[in-house]
Write a protein that holds these residues in place. Sequence first.
Motif, PDB file in Angstrom:
ATOM      1  N   ALA A 160     -10.165   4.789   2.606  1.00 21.05           N
ATOM      2  CA  ALA A 160      -8.790   5.169   2.293  1.00 21.05           C
ATOM      3  C   ALA A 160      -8.140   4.089   1.429  1.00 21.05           C
ATOM      4  N   VAL A 161      -7.213   4.512   0.550  1.00 23.46           N
ATOM      5  CA  VAL A 161      -6.589   3.588  -0.402  1.00 23.46           C
ATOM      6  C   VAL A 161      -5.104   3.399  -0.141  1.00 23.46           C
ATOM      7  N   GLY A 162      -4.401   4.464   0.126  1.00 20.52           N
ATOM      8  CA  GLY A 162      -2.949   4.405   0.304  1.00 20.52           C
ATOM      9  C   GLY A 162      -2.399   5.808   0.323  1.00 20.52           C
ATOM     10  N   HIS A 163      -1.157   5.966  -0.111  1.00 21.17           N
ATOM     11  CA  HIS A 163      -0.583   7.307  -0.144  1.00 21.17           C
ATOM     12  C   HIS A 163       0.152   7.554  -1.457  1.00 21.17           C
ATOM     13  N   LEU A 164       0.272   8.810  -1.798  1.00 19.65           N
ATOM     14  CA  LEU A 164       0.957   9.222  -3.018  1.00 19.65           C
ATOM     15  C   LEU A 164       2.459   9.109  -2.817  1.00 19.65           C
ATOM     16  N   GLU A 165       3.091   8.253  -3.610  1.00 18.67           N
ATOM     17  CA  GLU A 165       4.517   8.003  -3.448  1.00 18.67           C
ATOM     18  C   GLU A 165       5.374   8.753  -4.461  1.00 18.67           C
ATOM     19  N   ASP A 166       4.846   8.939  -5.661  1.00 19.83           N
ATOM     20  CA  ASP A 166       5.671   9.527  -6.725  1.00 19.83           C
ATOM     21  C   ASP A 166       4.760  10.005  -7.850  1.00 19.83           C
ATOM     22  N   LEU A 179      -0.178   9.515 -10.998  1.00 19.12           N
ATOM     23  CA  LEU A 179       0.203   9.505  -9.595  1.00 19.12           C
ATOM     24  C   LEU A 179       0.520   8.060  -9.238  1.00 19.12           C
ATOM     25  N   THR A 180       1.644   7.834  -8.596  1.00 16.04           N
ATOM     26  CA  THR A 180       1.997   6.495  -8.132  1.00 16.04           C
ATOM     27  C   THR A 180       1.444   6.311  -6.725  1.00 16.04           C
ATOM     28  N   ILE A 181       0.588   5.322  -6.557  1.00 12.76           N
ATOM     29  CA  ILE A 181      -0.076   5.091  -5.277  1.00 12.76           C
ATOM     30  C   ILE A 181       0.500   3.839  -4.617  1.00 12.76           C
ATOM     31  N   ASP A 182       0.985   3.997  -3.386  1.00  8.20           N
ATOM     32  CA  ASP A 182       1.486   2.875  -2.597  1.00  8.20           C
ATOM     33  C   ASP A 182       0.356   2.411  -1.680  1.00  8.20           C
ATOM     34  N   THR A 183      -0.061   1.168  -1.872  1.00  8.35           N
ATOM     35  CA  THR A 183      -1.179   0.617  -1.090  1.00  8.35           C
ATOM     36  C   THR A 183      -0.692  -0.412  -0.070  1.00  8.35           C
ATOM     37  N   SER A 184       0.572  -0.335   0.316  1.00  8.81           N
ATOM     38  CA  SER A 184       1.190  -1.391   1.125  1.00  8.81           C
ATOM     39  C   SER A 184       0.537  -1.583   2.490  1.00  8.81           C
ATOM     40  N   ASN A 185      -0.202  -0.591   2.989  1.00  5.04           N
ATOM     41  CA  ASN A 185      -0.872  -0.764   4.274  1.00  5.04           C
ATOM     42  C   ASN A 185      -1.967  -1.823   4.220  1.00  5.04           C
ATOM     43  N   TRP A 186      -2.428  -2.129   2.992  1.00  3.96           N
ATOM     44  CA  TRP A 186      -3.523  -3.093   2.858  1.00  3.96           C
ATOM     45  C   TRP A 186      -3.159  -4.294   1.982  1.00  3.96           C
ATOM     46  N   TRP A 187      -2.362  -4.066   0.916  1.00  2.09           N
ATOM     47  CA  TRP A 187      -2.221  -5.095  -0.102  1.00  2.09           C
ATOM     48  C   TRP A 187      -0.778  -5.533  -0.315  1.00  2.09           C
ATOM     49  N   PHE A 188      -0.021  -5.598   0.745  1.00  4.88           N
ATOM     50  CA  PHE A 188       1.313  -6.188   0.713  1.00  4.88           C
ATOM     51  C   PHE A 188       2.219  -5.565  -0.350  1.00  4.88           C
ATOM     52  N   ASP A 216     -12.029  -1.189  -3.598  1.00  6.20           N
ATOM     53  CA  ASP A 216     -11.908  -2.487  -4.270  1.00  6.20           C
ATOM     54  C   ASP A 216     -11.568  -2.319  -5.749  1.00  6.20           C
ATOM     55  N   ALA A 217     -12.143  -1.281  -6.386  1.00  2.38           N
ATOM     56  CA  ALA A 217     -11.850  -1.056  -7.799  1.00  2.38           C
ATOM     57  C   ALA A 217     -10.369  -0.751  -7.994  1.00  2.38           C
ATOM     58  N   ILE A 218      -9.816   0.052  -7.118  1.00  2.00           N
ATOM     59  CA  ILE A 218      -8.394   0.380  -7.209  1.00  2.00           C
ATOM     60  C   ILE A 218      -7.548  -0.849  -6.875  1.00  2.00           C
ATOM     61  N   LYS A 219      -8.020  -1.641  -5.922  1.00  2.00           N
ATOM     62  CA  LYS A 219      -7.295  -2.849  -5.526  1.00  2.00           C
ATOM     63  C   LYS A 219      -7.149  -3.814  -6.696  1.00  2.00           C
ATOM     64  N   GLU A 220      -8.166  -3.918  -7.528  1.00  2.00           N
ATOM     65  CA  GLU A 220      -8.152  -4.867  -8.646  1.00  2.00           C
ATOM     66  C   GLU A 220      -7.579  -4.269  -9.929  1.00  2.00           C
TER      67      GLU A 220
END
Length: 267
Positions: A160-166, A179-188, A216-220
């Motif tokens: 899992a990466v995060g959620h669709l915010e906007d 798609l705007t992805i909020d990854t705050s559950n993992w990457w502050f 990891d690809a999305i994280k970077e």
Amino acid sequence: MLRSLKELDGYTVRATDGDVGPVVDLLLDDVRWTIRYLVVETGGFFNERRILISPISFREVDWTSQRFHVALSMDKVKKSPSVDLDKPVSRQHELDYYRYYDYPNYWAYSGLWGVAAYPGPIASAAFSELPAGKNDRPGDSHLRSAREVRGYHIQGSDDAVGHLEDFIVDDESWEIRYLTIDTSNWWFGKKVLIAPHWASQVSWQEGKVHVDMTRDAIKESPEWNPSAPVNREYEARLYDYYGRPVYWDDPRRAPSKDSDREAARPR
């Protein structure tokens, strides 16, 4: 220009002779990833119902006063086909809608807006020479509430990466670019963008968007700053990072406005 879809909530739709009401939702086409309708909450003159307004009707969008000016009278809007927005919008309702406003439909042709790549030229053009029967081609509607889809989970190829915010939308073609992805559950609180066409699957039943990219690809990937507009420099870095061909060099996806009608061909 690219804009956040969330910012359009509460904008007012104004007819040629008065205000219709505020925008409370938008309906997106989940095949071509395009905003097809504003959902407008009316009152008083319209007996408090919700109606659909197509970008084809737009005369001008005043971003300062937050108003969509449409080339329709209050009476024309009032008598538009009624729709129960608690249920999925059917293709039959769309056919009734397009016939009422005398617009050519978008689903029977190859252009983003059917016979055009932009909604603007459609309202002012004469379409009496279109091939007979093209406006009645049946099929299933693929409309989704933008408000409902926000919050869907993003599933990478491994985790899992995060959620669709906007959504980030082109305010001329009304195509959803990102798609705007909020990854705050993992990457502050890091926010990233992904083009909707990079999604491998959208599971409406599970409320998930699947992408063929590792976590990891999305994280970077290049971080997106919501307080800054999405510019071409950022887009180029994003596409280069993922090794994807850029959309602005593809004439099939971004034809010039002058050649809209010549470029579109029936499917």
